[in-house]
Write an enzyme that holds these catalytic residues in place. Structure first.
Site, short mmCIF file in Angstrom:
data_model
loop_
_atom_site.label_atom_id
_atom_site.label_comp_id
_atom_site.label_asym_id
_atom_site.label_seq_id
_atom_site.Cartn_x
_atom_site.Cartn_y
_atom_site.Cartn_z
N HIS A 8 -3.63 1.41 -4.79
CA HIS A 8 -2.92 2.23 -5.78
C HIS A 8 -3.17 3.72 -5.55
O HIS A 8 -4.12 4.12 -4.85
CB HIS A 8 -3.35 1.84 -7.19
N GLU A 82 -8.70 -5.65 -9.72
CA GLU A 82 -10.02 -5.26 -9.24
C GLU A 82 -11.07 -6.14 -9.91
O GLU A 82 -10.74 -6.93 -10.80
CB GLU A 82 -10.24 -3.77 -9.57
#
Length: 207
Positions: A8, A82
């Site tokens: 990202h 994550e």
């Protein structure tokens, strides 16, 4: 068949990441749009047909910029999040240090969980299983190749170890993984392998 792993765009510093609900910074938005434009300009080279991303805001914002450029509707799923840092997600570093002194990703034992979160061992297994499932879906043509996968630095790092068949722990060294970098994984004769690493042609001139 290829899978393009993308981290990202830049998010806010000063906060614990993990399952944080914080989004991209202005710089992260610019990075993501630049990547989307680059992939559109090189769409014949990448030939992307499927976009998948973590459903955490910083990954979704990155993915949506790419989806808009490519005209592909993405799949946003918690599978590619994550590591779950539980109660510490999105906390200011100072507040986290005061409430949970000394508790960091690399200070946990492999089978010890973040408060309200997951352990490094569980994180590794989750990502390994999710990746293997994606590969099976591609090989069985249940998902159209090539895939662009927007996820997180920790996730991509684990995949480097999985693909290299190297033992991983939360104290293992990190591979270079810049914001909005592209890491190419290809299905070769002997299985899936990393073909190209940490490319950011949309952020700098490359020859």
């Amino acid at each position: 068949m290829k899978i393009f792993l993308v981290r990202h765009g830049a998010d806010e510093e000063g906060y614990r990441g993990g399952w944080s609900q914080r989004g991209l910074t202005e710089a992260g938005v610019i990075q993501s749009r630049a990547l989307g434009s680059y992939l559109y300009e090189h769409k014949e080279q990448y030939d992307i047909h499927t976009v998948i991303s973590s459903d955490l805001p910083r990954a979704v914002q990155t993915s949506q910029a790419i989806e808009e450029s490519l005209g592909i509707r993405g799949i946003h799923t918690p599978d590619w999040r994550e590591m779950n840092n539980g109660d510490m997600a999105g906390m200011l570093h100072a507040d986290a240090e005061e409430k949970y002194p000394g508790v960091y990703f690399n200070t946990l034992k492999m089978d010890t969980s973040f408060p309200g979160g997951e352990s490094p061992a569980h994180f590794y297994t989750r990502i390994q299983n999710t990746f293997e499932n994606l590969c099976v879906q591609l090989e069985e043509k249940r998902i159209q190749s090539n895939v662009l996968l927007v996820t997180h630095g920790g996730v991509i790092n684990v995949l480097y170890y999985v693909l290299a068949n190297r033992e991983w722990s939360n104290t293992s060294s990190f591979y270079p993984i810049d914001n909005t970098s592209i890491h190419t994984v290809q299905n070769m004769n002997n299985g899936w392998s990393i073909l190209d690493t940490n490319r950011i042609p949309h952020l700098r001139k490359e020859t």
